[in-house]
Design a protein around this motif. Structure first.
Motif, PDB file in Angstrom:
ATOM      1  N   THR A 122       0.290   7.158 -21.476  1.00 18.54           N
ATOM      2  CA  THR A 122       0.934   8.036 -20.504  1.00 18.54           C
ATOM      3  C   THR A 122       0.647   7.511 -19.108  1.00 18.54           C
ATOM      4  O   THR A 122      -0.236   6.672 -18.928  1.00 18.54           O
ATOM      5  CB  THR A 122       0.429   9.493 -20.650  1.00 18.54           C
ATOM      6  OG1 THR A 122       1.222  10.365 -19.830  1.00 18.54           O
ATOM      7  CG2 THR A 122      -1.032   9.612 -20.216  1.00 18.54           C
ATOM      8  N   ARG A 123       1.420   7.990 -18.119  1.00 16.11           N
ATOM      9  CA  ARG A 123       1.248   7.560 -16.730  1.00 16.11           C
ATOM     10  C   ARG A 123       0.906   8.775 -15.875  1.00 16.11           C
ATOM     11  O   ARG A 123       1.432   9.874 -16.088  1.00 16.11           O
ATOM     12  CB  ARG A 123       2.511   6.890 -16.189  1.00 16.11           C
ATOM     13  CG  ARG A 123       2.842   5.587 -16.900  1.00 16.11           C
ATOM     14  CD  ARG A 123       4.065   4.920 -16.295  1.00 16.11           C
ATOM     15  NE  ARG A 123       3.806   4.428 -14.953  1.00 16.11           N
ATOM     16  CZ  ARG A 123       3.252   3.257 -14.674  1.00 16.11           C
ATOM     17  NH1 ARG A 123       2.877   2.457 -15.664  1.00 16.11           N
ATOM     18  NH2 ARG A 123       3.066   2.868 -13.436  1.00 16.11           N
ATOM     19  N   VAL A 124       0.040   8.546 -14.891  1.00 11.74           N
ATOM     20  CA  VAL A 124      -0.399   9.602 -13.981  1.00 11.74           C
ATOM     21  C   VAL A 124      -0.073   9.182 -12.553  1.00 11.74           C
ATOM     22  O   VAL A 124      -0.354   8.043 -12.154  1.00 11.74           O
ATOM     23  CB  VAL A 124      -1.915   9.863 -14.137  1.00 11.74           C
ATOM     24  CG1 VAL A 124      -2.415  10.807 -13.051  1.00 11.74           C
ATOM     25  CG2 VAL A 124      -2.209  10.448 -15.512  1.00 11.74           C
ATOM     26  N   HIS A 125       0.509  10.118 -11.793  1.00 12.51           N
ATOM     27  CA  HIS A 125       0.844   9.862 -10.398  1.00 12.51           C
ATOM     28  C   HIS A 125      -0.319  10.279  -9.495  1.00 12.51           C
ATOM     29  O   HIS A 125      -0.849  11.383  -9.624  1.00 12.51           O
ATOM     30  CB  HIS A 125       2.105  10.644 -10.018  1.00 12.51           C
ATOM     31  CG  HIS A 125       2.560  10.403  -8.614  1.00 12.51           C
ATOM     32  ND1 HIS A 125       3.396   9.369  -8.265  1.00 12.51           N
ATOM     33  CD2 HIS A 125       2.278  11.072  -7.457  1.00 12.51           C
ATOM     34  CE1 HIS A 125       3.607   9.408  -6.952  1.00 12.51           C
ATOM     35  NE2 HIS A 125       2.943  10.424  -6.445  1.00 12.51           N
ATOM     36  N   LEU A 126      -0.720   9.375  -8.593  1.00 14.42           N
ATOM     37  CA  LEU A 126      -1.816   9.648  -7.676  1.00 14.42           C
ATOM     38  C   LEU A 126      -1.376   9.405  -6.240  1.00 14.42           C
ATOM     39  O   LEU A 126      -0.580   8.506  -5.964  1.00 14.42           O
ATOM     40  CB  LEU A 126      -3.015   8.728  -7.973  1.00 14.42           C
ATOM     41  CG  LEU A 126      -3.677   8.789  -9.344  1.00 14.42           C
ATOM     42  CD1 LEU A 126      -4.752   7.717  -9.455  1.00 14.42           C
ATOM     43  CD2 LEU A 126      -4.270  10.165  -9.597  1.00 14.42           C
ATOM     44  N   THR A 127      -1.917  10.217  -5.332  1.00 16.77           N
ATOM     45  CA  THR A 127      -1.761   9.896  -3.925  1.00 16.77           C
ATOM     46  C   THR A 127      -2.728   8.760  -3.575  1.00 16.77           C
ATOM     47  O   THR A 127      -3.628   8.424  -4.347  1.00 16.77           O
ATOM     48  CB  THR A 127      -2.072  11.118  -3.042  1.00 16.77           C
ATOM     49  OG1 THR A 127      -3.469  11.462  -3.192  1.00 16.77           O
ATOM     50  CG2 THR A 127      -1.210  12.312  -3.439  1.00 16.77           C
ATOM     51  N   PHE A 128      -2.531   8.160  -2.409  1.00 20.27           N
ATOM     52  CA  PHE A 128      -3.420   7.092  -1.970  1.00 20.27           C
ATOM     53  C   PHE A 128      -4.859   7.603  -1.898  1.00 20.27           C
ATOM     54  O   PHE A 128      -5.801   6.930  -2.332  1.00 20.27           O
ATOM     55  CB  PHE A 128      -2.958   6.587  -0.599  1.00 20.27           C
ATOM     56  CG  PHE A 128      -3.659   5.343  -0.131  1.00 20.27           C
ATOM     57  CD1 PHE A 128      -3.169   4.090  -0.463  1.00 20.27           C
ATOM     58  CD2 PHE A 128      -4.809   5.422   0.639  1.00 20.27           C
ATOM     59  CE1 PHE A 128      -3.812   2.939  -0.020  1.00 20.27           C
ATOM     60  CE2 PHE A 128      -5.463   4.282   1.071  1.00 20.27           C
ATOM     61  CZ  PHE A 128      -4.960   3.033   0.743  1.00 20.27           C
ATOM     62  N   GLU A 129      -5.034   8.809  -1.368  1.00 18.81           N
ATOM     63  CA  GLU A 129      -6.368   9.386  -1.222  1.00 18.81           C
ATOM     64  C   GLU A 129      -7.014   9.667  -2.573  1.00 18.81           C
ATOM     65  O   GLU A 129      -8.226   9.473  -2.752  1.00 18.81           O
ATOM     66  CB  GLU A 129      -6.308  10.677  -0.391  1.00 18.81           C
ATOM     67  CG  GLU A 129      -6.011  10.464   1.082  1.00 18.81           C
ATOM     68  CD  GLU A 129      -4.519  10.335   1.377  1.00 18.81           C
ATOM     69  OE1 GLU A 129      -4.149  10.210   2.555  1.00 18.81           O
ATOM     70  OE2 GLU A 129      -3.711  10.351   0.409  1.00 18.81           O
ATOM     71  N   GLU A 130      -6.221  10.154  -3.562  1.00 17.82           N
ATOM     72  CA  GLU A 130      -6.774  10.429  -4.893  1.00 17.82           C
ATOM     73  C   GLU A 130      -7.261   9.149  -5.564  1.00 17.82           C
ATOM     74  O   GLU A 130      -8.278   9.145  -6.255  1.00 17.82           O
ATOM     75  CB  GLU A 130      -5.717  11.114  -5.758  1.00 17.82           C
ATOM     76  CG  GLU A 130      -5.460  12.558  -5.391  1.00 17.82           C
ATOM     77  CD  GLU A 130      -4.319  13.175  -6.167  1.00 17.82           C
ATOM     78  OE1 GLU A 130      -4.338  14.401  -6.390  1.00 17.82           O
ATOM     79  OE2 GLU A 130      -3.391  12.429  -6.554  1.00 17.82           O
ATOM     80  N   ALA A 131      -6.523   8.056  -5.339  1.00 21.83           N
ATOM     81  CA  ALA A 131      -6.955   6.783  -5.914  1.00 21.83           C
ATOM     82  C   ALA A 131      -8.257   6.311  -5.272  1.00 21.83           C
ATOM     83  O   ALA A 131      -9.112   5.714  -5.941  1.00 21.83           O
ATOM     84  CB  ALA A 131      -5.861   5.733  -5.737  1.00 21.83           C
ATOM     85  N   VAL A 132      -8.434   6.580  -3.979  1.00 25.51           N
ATOM     86  CA  VAL A 132      -9.645   6.139  -3.277  1.00 25.51           C
ATOM     87  C   VAL A 132     -10.847   6.991  -3.673  1.00 25.51           C
ATOM     88  O   VAL A 132     -11.925   6.469  -4.008  1.00 25.51           O
ATOM     89  CB  VAL A 132      -9.427   6.182  -1.752  1.00 25.51           C
ATOM     90  CG1 VAL A 132     -10.746   5.935  -1.016  1.00 25.51           C
ATOM     91  CG2 VAL A 132      -8.391   5.154  -1.334  1.00 25.51           C
TER      92      VAL A 132
END
Length: 376
Positions: A122-132
């Motif tokens: 499955t794929r999960v969408h992240l904001t730039f901040e969530e990835a950091v």
């Protein structure tokens, strides 16, 4: 036709080990088996290979052959060796998918061996901040699960499976083939029960006899700080269910990450292009710079040139499999105004007269010339 020495037939030395003999037999069987080799002499050659291996692989017949030759293994009247005590089914089965020879019982593979379930993703969408900084994200996955009605049996509640009459519960059927070597038994999966040994007379209405039903399940995925697009997270055992008691497959989570309005990522560093005017570049200034942690102050020294790079330590991305963080890299861009008021134009003209003409070719740097030499 005179018999050839058995060691010569197999192409091995008299000191050959059992493994050497088996290896030679496998090689020659592949070459001369009549199902593969259609030449007229292949059948006789294959018989000769079998006879040689039957004698030399037998711990009693081989010493007799080594001591007395053919007389030590032939019966009365020069009869050929007795093959009934030799089981070649393992080797021929590996090569040609056959069962046992001469009606002897071969070892059948288990049709109900545990099998691991398939992996899903499955794929999960992240904001730039969530990835950091990391996050907890809820995902929905659709997979098979044990049927809530029949508890995985496949039979309608109140009924049960019955033994398959086609294979008598063995899960396999045997077909006898007559060949020039004698009877061969070919073992195949039972077509009635598909190897299960049991049949369902009244299938479960919920799962239609599968024992499984499709469900949509919600899972919370803990996203670690510093995740990137090329990173996967594995959730063990959250994939498709295994068969016959086998383990479940895994769930693999991939990520798509939003672009940021200001920031770009390069591994563990965050890049920021910062625009200043030529007065700030010439005279210097202290400016407010955005970072992923919030604004901070950056000192611009006088005479700063376009492309100048400043490093703000520890304001980058956390290292995923280590400690610490990367840096924020600030690249200076000097803006040239496209519209000027009359007063601004006069001031710049006056400044230009004091600076004089500075139009001249830019000398190449030592680094650029070194790249040419090294082919960089």
């Amino acid at each position: 036709m005179a018999q050839r020495d058995y060691y010569e037939v197999l192409g091995v030395d008299r000191s050959a080990t059992p493994d050497d003999l088996k290896s030679a037999f496998r090689r020659l069987a592949r070459q001369f088996h009549p199902d593969v080799n259609k030449s007229p002499e292949a059948e006789e050659k294959f018989k000769e290979i079998n006879e040689a291996y039957a004698v030399l692989s037998d711990p009693e017949k081989r010493p007799a052959y080594d001591r007395y030759g053919f007389a030590g293994v032939n019966g009365a009247g020069g009869a050929a060796p007795d093959f009934s005590t030799v089981d070649l089914s393992d080797i021929l089965g590996e090569l040609f998918g056959m069962g046992s020879m001469g009606g002897m019982g071969g070892r059948a593979r288990s049709r109900n061996a545990p099998r691991r379930g398939e992996d899903i993703g499955t794929r999960v969408h992240l904001t730039f901040e969530e990835a950091v900084f990391g996050a907890e994200k809820q995902v929905e996955i659709t997979r098979d699960d044990v049927c809530s009605s029949c508890r995985g049996s496949g039979a309608e509640p109140g009924t049960s499976k019955t033994k398959c009459t086609t294979c008598d519960g063995r899960g396999e059927v045997r077909q006898v083939r007559q060949t020039f070597l004698g009877s061969m038994v070919q073992v195949t999966t039972c077509p009635a029960c598909h190897g299960q040994g049991e049949v369902i007379n009244t299938p479960c209405k919920t799962c239609r006899g599968r024992g499984l039903e499709r469900r949509t399940i919600k899972k919370v995925v803990v996203v670690p700080a510093g995740i990137d697009r090329d990173t996967q997270i594995r959730l063990a055992g959250e994939g498709q269910p295994g068969a016959a008691g086998g383990p479940n497959g895994n769930l693999y989570v991939e990520f798509e990450i939003e672009s940021h309005k200001y920031f770009r990522r390069k591994q563990n560093d965050i890049l920021l292009d910062l625009n200043i005017n030529f007065a700030q570049a010439a005279l210097g200034d202290e400016v407010e710079v955005p970072t992923i942690d919030g604004p901070t102050r950056l000192k611009i020294p006088p005479g700063t040139q376009p492309g100048k790079v400043f490093t703000i330590k520890g304001k980058g991305v956390p290292r995923l499999r280590s400690t610490g963080r990367g840096d924020q890299i600030v690249v200076i861009n000097v803006e040239v105004p496209t519209k000027l008021s009359n007063d601004q134009r006069k001031l710049i003209e006056q400044l230009g007269k004091t600076l004089g003409s500075s139009v001249k070719p830019q000398e190449r740097s030592f680094v650029d010339m070194l790249k040419d030499v090294l082919g960089g």
